[in-house]
Enzyme design. Structure first.
Site, PDB file in Angstrom:
ATOM      1  N   SER A  68       4.571  -8.807  -1.695  1.00 55.93           N
ATOM      2  CA  SER A  68       5.623  -8.439  -2.640  1.00 55.93           C
ATOM      3  C   SER A  68       6.797  -9.357  -2.331  1.00 55.93           C
ATOM      4  O   SER A  68       6.853  -9.977  -1.270  1.00 55.93           O
ATOM      5  CB  SER A  68       6.036  -6.988  -2.391  1.00 55.93           C
ATOM      6  N   TYR A 120       8.073   0.161   3.446  1.00 63.86           N
ATOM      7  CA  TYR A 120       7.451  -0.717   2.442  1.00 63.86           C
ATOM      8  C   TYR A 120       7.657  -2.208   2.744  1.00 63.86           C
ATOM      9  O   TYR A 120       6.697  -2.969   2.875  1.00 63.86           O
ATOM     10  CB  TYR A 120       7.968  -0.378   1.037  1.00 63.86           C
TER      11      TYR A 120
HETATM   12  N1  LIG Z   1       4.615  -2.690  -9.180  1.00 61.29           N
HETATM   13  C1  LIG Z   1       5.385  -3.545  -8.580  1.00 61.29           C
HETATM   14  O1  LIG Z   1       6.510  -3.814  -9.011  1.00 61.29           O
HETATM   15  C2  LIG Z   1       4.894  -4.255  -7.327  1.00 61.29           C
HETATM   16  C3  LIG Z   1       5.691  -5.288  -6.821  1.00 61.29           C
HETATM   17  C4  LIG Z   1       5.280  -5.969  -5.700  1.00 61.29           C
HETATM   18  C5  LIG Z   1       4.082  -5.656  -5.093  1.00 61.29           C
HETATM   19  N2  LIG Z   1       3.316  -4.649  -5.587  1.00 61.29           N
HETATM   20  C6  LIG Z   1       2.042  -4.372  -4.890  1.00 61.29           C
HETATM   21  O2  LIG Z   1       0.979  -4.412  -5.814  1.00 61.29           O
HETATM   22  C7  LIG Z   1      -0.093  -3.628  -5.330  1.00 61.29           C
HETATM   23  C8  LIG Z   1      -0.628  -2.747  -6.432  1.00 61.29           C
HETATM   24  O3  LIG Z   1       0.369  -1.826  -6.811  1.00 61.29           O
HETATM   25  P1  LIG Z   1       0.671  -1.395  -8.324  1.00 61.29           P
HETATM   26  O4  LIG Z   1       2.049  -1.787  -8.607  1.00 61.29           O
HETATM   27  O5  LIG Z   1      -0.432  -1.851  -9.189  1.00 61.29           O
HETATM   28  O6  LIG Z   1       0.713   0.192  -8.171  1.00 61.29           O
HETATM   29  P2  LIG Z   1      -0.377   1.326  -8.495  1.00 61.29           P
HETATM   30  O7  LIG Z   1      -0.684   1.364  -9.936  1.00 61.29           O
HETATM   31  O8  LIG Z   1       0.133   2.557  -7.850  1.00 61.29           O
HETATM   32  O9  LIG Z   1      -1.679   0.787  -7.744  1.00 61.29           O
HETATM   33  C9  LIG Z   1      -1.924   0.995  -6.383  1.00 61.29           C
HETATM   34  C10 LIG Z   1      -3.373   1.375  -6.221  1.00 61.29           C
HETATM   35  O10 LIG Z   1      -3.655   1.518  -4.818  1.00 61.29           O
HETATM   36  C11 LIG Z   1      -4.381   2.728  -4.658  1.00 61.29           C
HETATM   37  N3  LIG Z   1      -4.197   3.295  -3.325  1.00 61.29           N
HETATM   38  C12 LIG Z   1      -3.106   3.914  -2.818  1.00 61.29           C
HETATM   39  N4  LIG Z   1      -3.351   4.332  -1.575  1.00 61.29           N
HETATM   40  C13 LIG Z   1      -4.625   3.983  -1.301  1.00 61.29           C
HETATM   41  C14 LIG Z   1      -5.467   4.165  -0.183  1.00 61.29           C
HETATM   42  N5  LIG Z   1      -5.060   4.807   0.933  1.00 61.29           N
HETATM   43  N6  LIG Z   1      -6.742   3.691  -0.236  1.00 61.29           N
HETATM   44  C15 LIG Z   1      -7.176   3.056  -1.342  1.00 61.29           C
HETATM   45  N7  LIG Z   1      -6.450   2.871  -2.435  1.00 61.29           N
HETATM   46  C16 LIG Z   1      -5.183   3.330  -2.412  1.00 61.29           C
HETATM   47  C17 LIG Z   1      -3.841   3.664  -5.713  1.00 61.29           C
HETATM   48  O11 LIG Z   1      -4.757   4.721  -5.956  1.00 61.29           O
HETATM   49  P3  LIG Z   1      -4.159   6.179  -6.419  1.00 61.29           P
HETATM   50  O12 LIG Z   1      -3.355   5.923  -7.651  1.00 61.29           O
HETATM   51  O13 LIG Z   1      -5.383   6.989  -6.632  1.00 61.29           O
HETATM   52  O14 LIG Z   1      -3.335   6.655  -5.279  1.00 61.29           O
HETATM   53  C18 LIG Z   1      -3.679   2.715  -6.895  1.00 61.29           C
HETATM   54  O15 LIG Z   1      -4.858   2.611  -7.632  1.00 61.29           O
HETATM   55  C19 LIG Z   1       0.457  -2.862  -4.129  1.00 61.29           C
HETATM   56  O16 LIG Z   1       0.028  -3.474  -2.937  1.00 61.29           O
HETATM   57  C20 LIG Z   1       1.961  -3.008  -4.278  1.00 61.29           C
HETATM   58  O17 LIG Z   1       2.634  -2.928  -3.048  1.00 61.29           O
HETATM   59  C21 LIG Z   1       3.708  -3.932  -6.685  1.00 61.29           C
END
Ligand SMILES: NC(=O)c1ccc[n+]([C@@H]2O[C@H](COP(=O)([O-])OP(=O)(O)OC[C@H]3O[C@@H](n4cnc5c(N)ncnc54)[C@H](OP(=O)(O)O)[C@@H]3O)[C@@H](O)[C@H]2O)c1
Length: 318
Positions: A164, A176
């Site tokens: 991130s 985080y």
């Molecule tokens: N959105 C942003 O602005 C942003 C910015 C920078 C980086 N990121 C990174 O992008 C990645 C994806 O996030 P996203 O934004 O797409 O959010 P998201 O829609 O919440 O996706 C995260 C996924 O990870 C799964 N997850 C959570 N805990 C887990 C565990 N213990 N074991 C296996 N799977 C697990 C969640 O499943 P459940 O929903 O079933 O819990 C969900 O499907 C993350 O690493 C996040 O830090 C996001």
């Protein structure tokens, strides 16, 4: 003199553009394993790669999410349930992957699963709050990688770690950003070690995007829970008024906006998996490229001033 300089920069971009356009062959035979495919970036990437003909092995945290993904994709895409915070779950998923990829090995491992975790001001949190986040975002990522690495090495494939912009600039308290700084450090050493085996490691650094993780109500809930159990002394130092302004700051995403086009991120992941010459780092989103990343190179006093600008002051601040 200036003309030579402009020509040199132009030539550099031309060569880079040409190199980056080259795509690896036999994509339809290549297996890619994605964690956190139930929603957000992971979900879109699974569908995107499936459309492109790759063999997607999509790990979802729940069977319900896996079922929904299967309903939207081709028969070639397979799913498994995986909790990256649990060793036994990782062991079972590794065996499942092994059975599918056989001697071909695993071309791509995308460490995408993550949580925002309990957050707020560092002082409001407990050690366990930090552990909860680090356990998933950092230690889960490391354990999945260690477990699947022999299969990736066999295919001379790719590891794509989702960090991130919070892994380049610590924009908030809690586990985080610490976890994402850890993902960056892990990826750096891994990249150098795996180069000997023809394995490439790429890091994705998205800015702010609209996903379940950044859902404002969820974020409010996390902060409220942490605040509710904070020590009375802490509540006195900060004051309820501070909390209300803090909520407003979150909902407005004070410095940038939450973008809706998730393909800005998944296109970077796809490039890292399919290009002959992937980049080491991908910044996704204008805020990452033009705001956060440049700020990470600024003198600290300047970055601090920008990041704290407009934020509320604690009741007992000097
Ligand atoms: N959105 C942003 O602005 C942003 C910015 C920078 C980086 N990121 C990174 O992008 C990645 C994806 O996030 P996203 O934004 O797409 O959010 P998201 O829609 O919440 O996706 C995260 C996924 O990870 C799964 N997850 C959570 N805990 C887990 C565990 N213990 N074991 C296996 N799977 C697990 C969640 O499943 P459940 O929903 O079933 O819990 C969900 O499907 C993350 O690493 C996040 O830090 C996001």
């Amino acid at each position: 003199m200036w003309l030579y300089l402009v020509a040199l920069v132009g030539l550099y971009h031309l060569v880079r553009w040409h190199r980056e356009r080259q795509v690896v062959s036999h994509l339809r035979d290549k297996y890619v394993f994605i964690t956190g495919s139930g929603s957000g970036f992971g979900n879109l990437l699974a569908r995107q790669l499936d459309m492109r003909g790759l063999r997607v092995l999509a790990a979802c945290r729940t069977e319900k999410a896996a079922e929904q993904l299967r309903a939207q994709t081709s028969d070639r895409l397979e799913t498994v349930t995986l909790d990256i915070a649990k060793t036994e779950s990782i062991t079972a998923a590794t065996q499942w992957v092994k059975e599918r990829v056989g001697d071909r090995g695993l071309w791509g491992l995308v460490n995408n699963a993550g949580i925002s975790g309990p957050w707020g001001r560092n002082e409001w949190l407990t050690k366990q709050d930090f552990v909860t986040t680090l356990n998933v975002n950092l230690l889960g990522t490391i354990e999945v990688t260690l477990s699947l690495l022999p299969l990736v090495r066999k295919a001379r494939g790719r590891v794509v770690n989702v960090s991130s912009i919070g892994g380049r600039l610590s924009v908030m308290g809690g586990g985080y950003c610490i976890s994402k700084y850890g993902v960056e450090a892990f990826s750096d050493s891994l990249r150098r070690e795996l180069a000997h085996f023809g394995v490439k490691v790429a890091v994705i650094e998205p800015g702010s995007f609209k996903t379940n993780m950044t859902n404002t109500e969820r974020l409010f809930q996390h902060v409220q829970e942490v605040w509710d159990r904070a020590r009375p002394e802490i509540k006195e130092v900060y004051g309820e008024k501070f909390l209300a302004s803090y909520f407003t700051a979150i909902s407005k995403n004070r410095l940038t906006t939450y973008k809706e086009n998730l393909s800005e991120v998944t296109d970077c992941m796809e490039h890292a998996l399919t290009a002959c010459h992937p980049r080491t780092r991908y910044s996704a989103g204008w805020d990452a490229k033009l705001f956060y990343l440049p700020m990470s190179y600024m003198p600290t006093f300047l970055a601090d001033a920008i990041l704290t600008w407009g934020l509320p002051r604690p009741a007992k601040a000097l």
